[in-house]
Write a protein that holds these residues in place. Structure first.
Motif, PDB file in Angstrom:
ATOM      1  N   LYS A  48       0.589  -1.098   0.138  1.00 49.03           N
ATOM      2  CA  LYS A  48      -0.134   0.058   0.028  1.00 49.03           C
ATOM      3  C   LYS A  48       0.776   1.370  -0.081  1.00 49.03           C
ATOM      4  N   ASP A  49       2.147   1.213  -0.517  1.00 48.36           N
ATOM      5  CA  ASP A  49       2.954   2.344  -0.899  1.00 48.36           C
ATOM      6  C   ASP A  49       2.561   2.715  -2.158  1.00 48.36           C
ATOM      7  N   TYR A  50       1.365   3.325  -2.273  1.00 53.58           N
ATOM      8  CA  TYR A  50       1.100   3.728  -3.585  1.00 53.58           C
ATOM      9  C   TYR A  50       2.058   5.039  -4.226  1.00 53.58           C
ATOM     10  N   ALA A  51       2.537   5.649  -3.511  1.00 53.26           N
ATOM     11  CA  ALA A  51       3.411   6.696  -4.257  1.00 53.26           C
ATOM     12  C   ALA A  51       4.738   5.947  -4.955  1.00 53.26           C
ATOM     13  N   ARG A  52       5.062   5.136  -4.302  1.00 52.24           N
ATOM     14  CA  ARG A  52       6.413   4.359  -4.908  1.00 52.24           C
ATOM     15  C   ARG A  52       5.925   3.351  -5.918  1.00 52.24           C
ATOM     16  N   ALA A  53       4.705   2.991  -5.571  1.00 56.53           N
ATOM     17  CA  ALA A  53       4.017   2.168  -6.759  1.00 56.53           C
ATOM     18  C   ALA A  53       4.102   2.772  -7.998  1.00 56.53           C
ATOM     19  N   GLU A  54       3.607   4.118  -8.040  1.00 53.86           N
ATOM     20  CA  GLU A  54       3.264   4.696  -9.154  1.00 53.86           C
ATOM     21  C   GLU A  54       4.389   5.253  -9.886  1.00 53.86           C
ATOM     22  N   ILE A  55       5.652   5.504  -8.992  1.00 58.09           N
ATOM     23  CA  ILE A  55       6.923   5.858  -9.477  1.00 58.09           C
ATOM     24  C   ILE A  55       7.473   4.872 -10.620  1.00 58.09           C
ATOM     25  N   CYS A  56       7.326   3.502  -9.994  1.00 58.12           N
ATOM     26  CA  CYS A  56       7.544   2.169 -10.722  1.00 58.12           C
ATOM     27  C   CYS A  56       6.830   2.105 -11.991  1.00 58.12           C
ATOM     28  N   HIS A  63       6.693   2.702 -18.135  1.00 61.05           N
ATOM     29  CA  HIS A  63       5.954   3.239 -19.162  1.00 61.05           C
ATOM     30  C   HIS A  63       7.037   3.989 -19.974  1.00 61.05           C
ATOM     31  N   ASP A  64       7.867   4.899 -19.339  1.00 64.61           N
ATOM     32  CA  ASP A  64       8.813   5.853 -19.810  1.00 64.61           C
ATOM     33  C   ASP A  64       9.839   4.979 -20.387  1.00 64.61           C
ATOM     34  N   ASN A  65      10.051   3.825 -20.086  1.00 63.81           N
ATOM     35  CA  ASN A  65      11.092   2.586 -20.830  1.00 63.81           C
ATOM     36  C   ASN A  65      10.388   1.719 -21.906  1.00 63.81           C
ATOM     37  N   GLY A  66       9.067   2.138 -22.045  1.00 65.39           N
ATOM     38  CA  GLY A  66       8.297   1.015 -22.956  1.00 65.39           C
ATOM     39  C   GLY A  66       8.008  -0.223 -22.260  1.00 65.39           C
ATOM     40  N   VAL A  67       7.854  -0.486 -21.304  1.00 62.81           N
ATOM     41  CA  VAL A  67       7.198  -1.859 -20.662  1.00 62.81           C
ATOM     42  C   VAL A  67       5.807  -1.942 -20.976  1.00 62.81           C
ATOM     43  N   PRO A  68       5.577  -3.000 -21.752  1.00 64.93           N
ATOM     44  CA  PRO A  68       4.285  -3.261 -22.005  1.00 64.93           C
ATOM     45  C   PRO A  68       3.412  -3.542 -20.679  1.00 64.93           C
ATOM     46  N   GLY A  69       2.461  -2.973 -20.610  1.00 67.69           N
ATOM     47  CA  GLY A  69       1.336  -3.450 -19.487  1.00 67.69           C
ATOM     48  C   GLY A  69       1.432  -2.142 -18.332  1.00 67.69           C
ATOM     49  N   ALA A  70       2.562  -1.554 -18.310  1.00 67.25           N
ATOM     50  CA  ALA A  70       2.570  -0.345 -17.498  1.00 67.25           C
ATOM     51  C   ALA A  70       1.476   0.728 -17.504  1.00 67.25           C
ATOM     52  N   ALA A  71       1.182   1.061 -18.656  1.00 67.75           N
ATOM     53  CA  ALA A  71      -0.211   2.056 -19.076  1.00 67.75           C
ATOM     54  C   ALA A  71      -1.342   1.514 -18.411  1.00 67.75           C
ATOM     55  N   TYR A  72      -1.480   0.055 -18.833  1.00 70.96           N
ATOM     56  CA  TYR A  72      -2.861  -0.581 -18.573  1.00 70.96           C
ATOM     57  C   TYR A  72      -2.939  -0.390 -16.804  1.00 70.96           C
TER      58      TYR A  72
END
Length: 337
Positions: free
Chosen positions: A231-239, A244-253
């Protein structure tokens, strides 16, 4: 020579020493691959050919003004006529000389590093696994993370005859602590397995973050999962953002999902933000889940026609049962009216 440099995308204008250093890194990767393909004769042969071609190119670079290999002068001083030796005999003499130098001479760490790689490659190619393990451990004891990672593989791969889970984990952790990205990723995976005695979300997050880069894209998502479960949502969102910035599939979803619920750093559902990320995910690679999520958002925003189109696409193209269920409910409602 040029075709080797071109094959591994090495600038031919670099100095010979710089080219040798880059080819040494290629050799490391090939040695790891060779570790993994034993038992598959076709892949073994292919990698051995590539390794032999690479070593010939490196020898040619050394002879053409690059760093001279440590055994060149000694072999000549001993009166050995290399042209009179069979290829196998010549190689065996070279290996013996490299072993002698490692054990007797005062060498720099980089010189030892290069020689140990040569020995490891030779003994692995020739299936002399005890000697392979000996020299990998020698390199690991020098404090070199790469050889620590090879020791992890040495005690993991059954074909090497030294399988030992405790020793394997010891070297896995040592290699990860030394910064070996592959081992950081593997350690992150192990700590994230919920049925494992190693299960530890904090450690899973730490090692997944250390592993995450272009060559280990899934580590971004594992780090996100670990932080999200804590439940560390801030760090989860950073990851997720980094992924997404590095083109990882599934990050945007996944970003769309956390804003389609309250499990995000704001603590509230954010429909507009969720829509934004669903649309990004759709542009990247639509599937049934994305069509369902985005379709439901459009329905909620009273853009019914667009929502239905997406739900129909989700079912017709991707077989989404969720999309079908919503469409059937819509038909039933229209009939009731």
């Amino acid at each position: 020579m040029n075709h080797i440099l071109e094959k591994y995308q090495i600038d031919p204008d670099l100095s010979r020493d710089e080219q040798l250093a880059l080819l040494e890194k290629v050799k490391q990767k090939l040695l790891r691959k060779l570790n993994h393909v034993f038992g598959d004769p076709e892949k073994e042969e292919e990698l051995n050919r590539e390794m032999d071609e690479l070593e010939k190119a490196m020898d040619a670079l050394r002879a053409d003004g690059g760093t001279m290999s440590l055994d060149d002068v000694d072999l000549e001083l001993r009166g050995l006529s290399q042209t009179a030796l069979a290829p196998g005999q010549k190689k065996e003499l070279e290996i013996q000389e490299k072993e002698r130098r490692l054990l007797e001479d005062e060498l720099t760490l980089s010189e030892k590093y290069s020689l140990v790689i040569d020995l490891a490659v030779y003994y692995l190619q020739n299936r002399i696994f005890d000697k392979y393990g000996y020299w990998c451990q020698y390199g690991a004891q020098l404090g070199i993370g790469y050889f620590m990672s090879l020791m992890y593989q040495y005690h993991t791969e059954k074909f090497l005859g030294a399988e030992d889970p405790q020793k394997a984990f010891y070297w896995l952790k040592k290699a990860a602590e030394a910064g070996e990205k592959d081992c950081c990723e593997e350690l992150g995976k192990r700590y994230l397995q919920q049925k494992s005695p190693l299960f530890d979300l904090k450690q899973a997050a730490i090692w997944s973050v250390k592993a995450a880069d272009e060559e280990h894209p899934d580590a971004y998502l594992r780090a996100f999962t670990a932080f999200q479960m804590m439940k560390d949502y801030a760090r989860a969102e950073i990851c997720l953002t980094a992924g997404h910035d590095n083109g990882v599939p599934g990050a945007a979803y996944r970003m769309a999902l956390i804003y389609d619920t309250e499990d995000n750093k704001t603590g509230e559902r954010q429909v507009d933000v969720a829509k934004h990320w669903y649309e990004k995910a759709y542009v990247e690679a639509p599937d049934g889940n994305i069509c369902y999520g985005l379709g439901m958002i459009y329905m909620e925003l009273d853009e019914t026609d667009t929502g239905i189109e997406l739900l129909m696409q989700g079912y017709n193209e991707f077989g989404s049962e969720e999309c079908l269920e919503v469409l059937q409910e819509l038909v039933a409602e229209s009939q009731d009216d």
